[in-house]
Design an enzyme around this catalytic site. Structure first.
Site, PDB file in Angstrom:
ATOM      1  N   TYR A 190       0.852  -1.196   0.000  1.00  0.00           N
ATOM      2  CA  TYR A 190       0.000   0.000   0.000  1.00  0.00           C
ATOM      3  C   TYR A 190       0.891   1.251   0.000  1.00  0.00           C
ATOM      4  CZ  TYR A 190      -3.009   3.596   2.151  1.00  0.00           C
ATOM      5  OH  TYR A 190      -3.663   4.768   2.460  1.00  0.00           O
TER       6      TYR A 190
ATOM      7  N   ALA B 116      -7.513   2.034  13.936  1.00  0.00           N
ATOM      8  CA  ALA B 116      -7.499   1.845  15.391  1.00  0.00           C
ATOM      9  C   ALA B 116      -8.505   2.741  16.141  1.00  0.00           C
ATOM     10  CB  ALA B 116      -6.085   2.029  15.928  1.00  0.00           C
TER      11      ALA B 116
HETATM   12  P1  NAD Z   1     -12.263   5.220   2.111  1.00  0.00           P
HETATM   13  O1  NAD Z   1     -11.989   3.776   1.854  1.00  0.00           O
HETATM   14  O2  NAD Z   1     -13.355   5.562   3.049  1.00  0.00           O
HETATM   15  O3  NAD Z   1     -12.509   5.986   0.745  1.00  0.00           O
HETATM   16  C1  NAD Z   1     -11.958   5.575  -0.486  1.00  0.00           C
HETATM   17  C2  NAD Z   1     -13.086   5.510  -1.487  1.00  0.00           C
HETATM   18  O4  NAD Z   1     -12.546   5.112  -2.763  1.00  0.00           O
HETATM   19  C3  NAD Z   1     -14.158   4.457  -1.120  1.00  0.00           C
HETATM   20  O5  NAD Z   1     -15.427   5.052  -0.983  1.00  0.00           O
HETATM   21  C4  NAD Z   1     -14.114   3.488  -2.267  1.00  0.00           C
HETATM   22  O6  NAD Z   1     -15.378   2.939  -2.631  1.00  0.00           O
HETATM   23  C5  NAD Z   1     -13.551   4.356  -3.389  1.00  0.00           C
HETATM   24  N1  NAD Z   1     -13.029   3.512  -4.455  1.00  0.00           N
HETATM   25  C6  NAD Z   1     -12.214   2.440  -4.328  1.00  0.00           C
HETATM   26  N2  NAD Z   1     -12.014   1.866  -5.514  1.00  0.00           N
HETATM   27  C7  NAD Z   1     -12.720   2.601  -6.417  1.00  0.00           C
HETATM   28  C8  NAD Z   1     -12.913   2.486  -7.810  1.00  0.00           C
HETATM   29  N3  NAD Z   1     -12.339   1.504  -8.531  1.00  0.00           N
HETATM   30  N4  NAD Z   1     -13.697   3.398  -8.432  1.00  0.00           N
HETATM   31  C9  NAD Z   1     -14.299   4.387  -7.717  1.00  0.00           C
HETATM   32  N5  NAD Z   1     -14.141   4.539  -6.391  1.00  0.00           N
HETATM   33  C10 NAD Z   1     -13.369   3.643  -5.747  1.00  0.00           C
HETATM   34  O7  NAD Z   1     -10.872   5.838   2.610  1.00  0.00           O
HETATM   35  P2  NAD Z   1     -10.568   7.264   3.246  1.00  0.00           P
HETATM   36  O8  NAD Z   1     -10.151   7.028   4.640  1.00  0.00           O
HETATM   37  O9  NAD Z   1     -11.655   8.218   2.946  1.00  0.00           O
HETATM   38  O10 NAD Z   1      -9.254   7.657   2.434  1.00  0.00           O
HETATM   39  C11 NAD Z   1      -9.294   8.535   1.314  1.00  0.00           C
HETATM   40  C12 NAD Z   1      -7.910   8.611   0.703  1.00  0.00           C
HETATM   41  O11 NAD Z   1      -6.960   9.067   1.678  1.00  0.00           O
HETATM   42  C13 NAD Z   1      -7.372   7.284   0.182  1.00  0.00           C
HETATM   43  O12 NAD Z   1      -6.623   7.527  -0.982  1.00  0.00           O
HETATM   44  C14 NAD Z   1      -6.459   6.817   1.286  1.00  0.00           C
HETATM   45  O13 NAD Z   1      -5.464   5.939   0.816  1.00  0.00           O
HETATM   46  C15 NAD Z   1      -5.887   8.142   1.753  1.00  0.00           C
HETATM   47  N6  NAD Z   1      -5.404   8.051   3.134  1.00  0.00           N
HETATM   48  C16 NAD Z   1      -6.305   7.916   4.142  1.00  0.00           C
HETATM   49  C17 NAD Z   1      -5.838   7.818   5.448  1.00  0.00           C
HETATM   50  C18 NAD Z   1      -6.778   7.660   6.589  1.00  0.00           C
HETATM   51  O14 NAD Z   1      -6.294   7.551   7.721  1.00  0.00           O
HETATM   52  N7  NAD Z   1      -8.083   7.653   6.385  1.00  0.00           N
HETATM   53  C19 NAD Z   1      -4.469   7.853   5.711  1.00  0.00           C
HETATM   54  C20 NAD Z   1      -3.587   7.982   4.639  1.00  0.00           C
HETATM   55  C21 NAD Z   1      -4.070   8.116   3.351  1.00  0.00           C
HETATM   56  N1  GDD Z   2      -7.330  -1.401  13.041  1.00  0.00           N
HETATM   57  C1  GDD Z   2      -7.014  -1.921  14.234  1.00  0.00           C
HETATM   58  N2  GDD Z   2      -7.939  -2.667  14.893  1.00  0.00           N
HETATM   59  N3  GDD Z   2      -5.791  -1.706  14.746  1.00  0.00           N
HETATM   60  C2  GDD Z   2      -5.502  -2.223  15.951  1.00  0.00           C
HETATM   61  C3  GDD Z   2      -6.422  -2.998  16.679  1.00  0.00           C
HETATM   62  C4  GDD Z   2      -7.698  -3.231  16.122  1.00  0.00           C
HETATM   63  O1  GDD Z   2      -8.560  -3.891  16.693  1.00  0.00           O
HETATM   64  N4  GDD Z   2      -5.825  -3.393  17.832  1.00  0.00           N
HETATM   65  C5  GDD Z   2      -4.607  -2.872  17.819  1.00  0.00           C
HETATM   66  N5  GDD Z   2      -4.388  -2.188  16.681  1.00  0.00           N
HETATM   67  C6  GDD Z   2      -3.117  -1.557  16.286  1.00  0.00           C
HETATM   68  C7  GDD Z   2      -2.563  -2.068  14.965  1.00  0.00           C
HETATM   69  O2  GDD Z   2      -1.973  -3.337  15.138  1.00  0.00           O
HETATM   70  C8  GDD Z   2      -1.546  -0.983  14.649  1.00  0.00           C
HETATM   71  O3  GDD Z   2      -0.331  -1.287  15.296  1.00  0.00           O
HETATM   72  C9  GDD Z   2      -2.185   0.275  15.274  1.00  0.00           C
HETATM   73  O4  GDD Z   2      -3.258  -0.174  16.109  1.00  0.00           O
HETATM   74  C10 GDD Z   2      -2.739   1.258  14.259  1.00  0.00           C
HETATM   75  O5  GDD Z   2      -3.566   0.524  13.388  1.00  0.00           O
HETATM   76  P1  GDD Z   2      -4.439   1.232  12.239  1.00  0.00           P
HETATM   77  O6  GDD Z   2      -5.022   2.491  12.756  1.00  0.00           O
HETATM   78  O7  GDD Z   2      -5.386   0.205  11.718  1.00  0.00           O
HETATM   79  O8  GDD Z   2      -3.398   1.484  11.064  1.00  0.00           O
HETATM   80  P2  GDD Z   2      -1.955   2.177  10.930  1.00  0.00           P
HETATM   81  O9  GDD Z   2      -1.825   3.432  11.724  1.00  0.00           O
HETATM   82  O10 GDD Z   2      -0.922   1.163  11.195  1.00  0.00           O
HETATM   83  O11 GDD Z   2      -1.989   2.539   9.387  1.00  0.00           O
HETATM   84  C11 GDD Z   2      -3.110   3.264   8.921  1.00  0.00           C
HETATM   85  O12 GDD Z   2      -2.809   4.610   8.770  1.00  0.00           O
HETATM   86  C12 GDD Z   2      -2.037   4.929   7.657  1.00  0.00           C
HETATM   87  C13 GDD Z   2      -1.776   6.417   7.635  1.00  0.00           C
HETATM   88  O13 GDD Z   2      -1.192   6.853   8.795  1.00  0.00           O
HETATM   89  C14 GDD Z   2      -3.664   2.582   7.700  1.00  0.00           C
HETATM   90  O14 GDD Z   2      -5.005   2.988   7.498  1.00  0.00           O
HETATM   91  C15 GDD Z   2      -2.911   2.938   6.478  1.00  0.00           C
HETATM   92  O15 GDD Z   2      -3.631   2.458   5.351  1.00  0.00           O
HETATM   93  C16 GDD Z   2      -2.764   4.461   6.417  1.00  0.00           C
HETATM   94  O16 GDD Z   2      -2.066   4.851   5.283  1.00  0.00           O
END
Ligand code: NAD
Ligand code: GDD
Length: 327
Positions: free
Chosen positions: A153, A197
């Site tokens: 990712y 989380a």
């Molecule tokens: P989200 O999963 O809620 O939103 C992503 C949306 O993209 C979804 O609604 C999904 O249906 C849509 N999507 C996926 N595949 C698609 C396709 N083929 N065609 C059209 N739509 C499609 O995630 P989010 O938390 O809102 O994140 C938004 C963006 O921010 C993403 O690019 C994610 O990687 C990035 N991001 C989010 C976080 C976070 O903590 N939420 C952290 C780092 C980066």
């Molecule tokens: N999701 C989740 N659920 N995480 C848990 C849980 C649980 O029940 N229990 C413990 N954790 C711990 C995970 O193992 C990880 O170490 C930490 O909480 C944070 O988990 P997440 O919030 O799920 O993800 P992240 O911070 O490691 O990464 C996320 O944030 C990135 C951006 O900062 C992901 O969403 C990535 O996709 C994103 O880019």
């Protein structure tokens, strides 16, 4: 009179995209939202909402061709929390789906002369080797290279950052890129395997009676910072209104362990629960956002306290849990 600005929000059916549509509408924009699915929690408030698969280049071309967009926000991605992106089971899908969407977005924006494009990159692009200490000093934008993300990712996000900057250099596309650090808030995924989380802790605390036990993956000493959705959008809008391309962190610097995050959810709920540590996908050991660069470039940085965001998030998730359980 000023011409109404037009924005295209890709991923409008998702957590950040859904909130962004609301924000842009409140600022007076004409908004077209696109997503492969409807929003799970509220009707998308865009002027037009198109359900479409953005992996299809013909569709991406069509949705950017019939009007000239001032701003394109590219948020669509195959994405989730640690349980989704660090399990290893979805690596091929994530790289293929998100990579294809970004290749299509760059090309459609160039071809159809989108004025500026925002891309949501991630803290997951930073090298795993500098995130082994729970007392993480904060990741600086320059830490990205030499590269070594701990997930595919993260590699896809790094590839797409480079893709958009190549389009900026070679074709003059105006690009703005933020690296989001774990964004949370109401109306986001809270169950099903993609939740992050903050939502997972709120759900577990809400589902479990006072005096019960909740499960946490790992020893719970791993740390993160979490940014509330409103400040995320504030950062995005300031970045888009600036002449700064980034990439720049949009994240909090309030470091907390996952054990303490669970404790915060319990405090908000008014419950006392014990924690059982179980094996699960962990990701990096410690991660925080270093915010001098955003302060220098935008004259602004996130400052809200985690508790202030966790309180409405917990309340919303507790309502969802109660509704699911038919209470
Ligand atoms: P989200 O999963 O809620 O939103 C992503 C949306 O993209 C979804 O609604 C999904 O249906 C849509 N999507 C996926 N595949 C698609 C396709 N083929 N065609 C059209 N739509 C499609 O995630 P989010 O938390 O809102 O994140 C938004 C963006 O921010 C993403 O690019 C994610 O990687 C990035 N991001 C989010 C976080 C976070 O903590 N939420 C952290 C780092 C980066
Ligand atoms: N999701 C989740 N659920 N995480 C848990 C849980 C649980 O029940 N229990 C413990 N954790 C711990 C995970 O193992 C990880 O170490 C930490 O909480 C944070 O988990 P997440 O919030 O799920 O993800 P992240 O911070 O490691 O990464 C996320 O944030 C990135 C951006 O900062 C992901 O969403 C990535 O996709 C994103 O880019």
């Amino acid at each position: 009179m000023n011409k109404q600005k037009r924005a295209l929000v890709c991923g409008a059916g998702g957590f950040i995209g859904g909130h962004l549509v609301r924000r842009l509408k409140s600022e007076g924009y004409f908004v077209r939202g696109v997503d492969i699915k409807d929003h799970e929690f509220f009707p998308v408030t865009a002027d037009e909402f198109i359900r479409a698969d953005l992996r299809n280049p013909v569709i991406f071309d069509e949705i950017t061709r019939d009007m000239q967009f001032d701003e394109l926000y590219q948020l669509a991605a195959d994405m989730g929390g640690a349980g989704y992106v660090f399990s290893g089971e979805h690596d091929a899908e994530v790289m293929h789906n998100s990579g294809t969407i970004n290749l299509n977005a760059a090309e459609a924006a160039r071809k159809n002369k989108v004025k500026k494009l925002f891309y949501s990159s991630s803290a997951c692009i930073y090298p795993a080797s500098i995130q082994t200490d729970p007392d993480n000093p904060g990741l600086r934008e320059t830490d990205a290279y030499p590269a070594g993300p701990d997930s595919d990712y993260g590699w896809e996000k790094l590839f797409s950052e480079r893709l958009y900057f190549a389009y900026m250099r070679n074709y003059g596309l105006e690009v703005h890129i933020a690296r989001f650090h774990n964004i949370f808030g109401p109306y986001g995924t809270w169950e099903g395997g993609r939740e992050k989380a903050p939502a997972a802790m709120c759900r577990k605390v809400a589902e479990t009676p006072d005096g019960g036990e909740i499960e946490i993956w790992g020893d719970g000493l791993q740390t993160r910072t979490f940014l509330y959705i409103d400040e995320c959008l504030e950062g995005v809008r300031r970045l888009m209104n600036s002449d700064f391309s980034g990439p720049v962190n949009i994240g909090s610097d309030e470091l907390i362990s996952i054990n303490d995050l669970a404790g915060m959810a319990m405090k908000i709920a008014g419950k006392t629960q014990s924690i059982r540590h179980i094996p699960g996908p962990l990701g990096v050991r410690g991660r925080s956002s270093e915010n001098s660069f955003i302060q220098e470039k935008l004259g602004w940085r996130p400052t809200a306290r985690l508790l202030d965001g966790m309180t409405p998030t917990y309340r919303w998730i507790a309502e969802q849990v109660a509704a699911r359980n038919g209470k």
